[in-house]
Scaffold this active site. Sequence first.
Site, short mmCIF file in Angstrom:
data_model
loop_
_atom_site.label_atom_id
_atom_site.label_comp_id
_atom_site.label_asym_id
_atom_site.label_seq_id
_atom_site.Cartn_x
_atom_site.Cartn_y
_atom_site.Cartn_z
N SER A 24 12.50 11.50 0.34
CA SER A 24 11.34 10.26 0.23
C SER A 24 10.85 9.83 -1.06
O SER A 24 9.93 9.18 -1.14
CB SER A 24 10.37 10.34 1.36
N HIS B 54 1.45 -4.89 9.59
CA HIS B 54 0.47 -5.34 8.40
C HIS B 54 -0.92 -6.06 9.26
O HIS B 54 -1.61 -6.70 8.38
CB HIS B 54 1.09 -6.28 7.52
N SER C 150 0.77 -1.37 -0.06
CA SER C 150 0.02 0.03 0.02
C SER C 150 0.81 1.28 -0.01
O SER C 150 0.41 2.40 -0.12
CB SER C 150 -1.15 -0.03 1.26
N MET D 36 14.47 6.93 -2.82
CA MET D 36 14.45 5.58 -2.34
C MET D 36 14.79 4.49 -3.03
O MET D 36 15.55 3.62 -2.48
CB MET D 36 12.89 5.43 -1.63
N TYR E 55 -2.49 6.57 -0.62
CA TYR E 55 -1.17 6.74 -1.71
C TYR E 55 -1.20 7.87 -2.64
O TYR E 55 -0.33 8.56 -2.73
CB TYR E 55 -1.05 5.24 -1.93
P1 A3P Z 1 4.63 -0.74 -6.87
O1 A3P Z 1 4.79 -2.40 -6.93
O2 A3P Z 1 3.26 -0.42 -7.54
O3 A3P Z 1 5.67 -0.02 -7.55
P2 A3P Z 1 4.77 -1.57 0.60
O4 A3P Z 1 5.74 -0.87 1.27
O5 A3P Z 1 3.48 -1.39 1.37
O6 A3P Z 1 5.22 -2.96 0.54
O7 A3P Z 1 4.37 -1.01 -0.78
C1 A3P Z 1 5.16 -1.13 -1.89
C2 A3P Z 1 4.82 -0.42 -3.04
O8 A3P Z 1 4.86 0.93 -2.58
C3 A3P Z 1 5.58 -0.49 -4.38
O9 A3P Z 1 4.41 -0.15 -5.49
C4 A3P Z 1 6.60 0.54 -4.41
O10 A3P Z 1 7.25 0.78 -5.51
C5 A3P Z 1 5.70 1.82 -3.87
N1 A3P Z 1 6.62 2.84 -3.14
C6 A3P Z 1 7.26 2.68 -2.37
N2 A3P Z 1 7.98 4.04 -2.22
C7 A3P Z 1 7.61 4.78 -3.00
C8 A3P Z 1 7.71 6.29 -3.25
N3 A3P Z 1 8.62 7.07 -2.73
N4 A3P Z 1 6.99 6.74 -3.94
C9 A3P Z 1 5.93 6.17 -4.87
N5 A3P Z 1 5.74 4.80 -4.52
C10 A3P Z 1 6.55 3.97 -3.59
#
Ligand code: A3P
Length: 290
Positions: free
Chosen positions: A222, A103, A49, A227, A188
Amino acid sequence: QDSVQMSECLFFEGLPMPSILTNVETLCFAREEFLVRDDDVIIVSYPRSGTHWIIEILNLIHVNGDPTWIQTVPVFLRSPWIEDAHLQKDLINRNGPRLMVSHLPVQLFPRSYFNCNAKVVYILRNPKDIITSLYHVSRGFVCKKQPENFDEFLNRFIKGDVHYGSWFDHTLGWIKKRDMGSFLLIFYEELQRDPRGSVEKICQFLGKKLKPEEIDLVIRNSSFSAMKENKMSDHFAMDGRMQKVIIAPMLRKGVSGDWKNHFTVAQSEDFDKLFQEKMSRLDPGLFPWF
Ligand code: A3P
């Protein structure tokens, strides 16, 4: 059905949980005995998410935007998961305000939380994008039974046959608790559309005052590209347990709407119908997606 051990998952209270991260003893302790404190902040979410994004933001807010900490300490050590079998003890022994992650669905969450003033930040994402994101992670599992195709995975997701169970149950369970205590709901999509407004909202919720230039630093450090470059942000790559079983990157595309490249029109319409049915008890204006 408790504690049926499978290769990558164990069943706890009927829910499939990731045995890479947790075990029955840790889950029992989490719910029954883990003491949440008034000054704790807990990030809660369903997997994929945007949890790691929010962790990064909250970590950066804590240090006024300075990236040193996030660039030198792996994300899961900065803010451990309550249900993490390796790190739960570390969390119990931490002094001062803790920033933790989980989670867990509401029924498995520490009972002590419901009698204290701890803050929860709950992040929500369009479930179609979660399915898409999770599908790619599932295909990156080395020893897991890989989904044969997207349709098969979509059906598994709808049935709740994935780690942490049904997205609908998770979301409904938590949203129903949102008027209880300190609870901030973050989307998100909203984080993407308005990072500054979102960071300001989070700061206000945490009671933290940042200067405009410090907010700039939080946003910049961030961002998806920052990241992606920071190895410490990649939980899958940094955590030895996950390294062995997942070859997918933690950060994949980081966009909204990638589901359109995966769902057929029929799958999308069926999902929308199911969403309306399952979520009909909630305010229809709450979710910005459908
Ligand atoms: P995608 O697979 O669609 O790229 P979690 O941390 O809850 O497991 O979520 C992972 C999802 O959040 C991934 O999605 C990841 O790329 C996205 N995500 C992590 N950091 C992000 C950021 N700084 N900006 C946008 N999306 C991000």
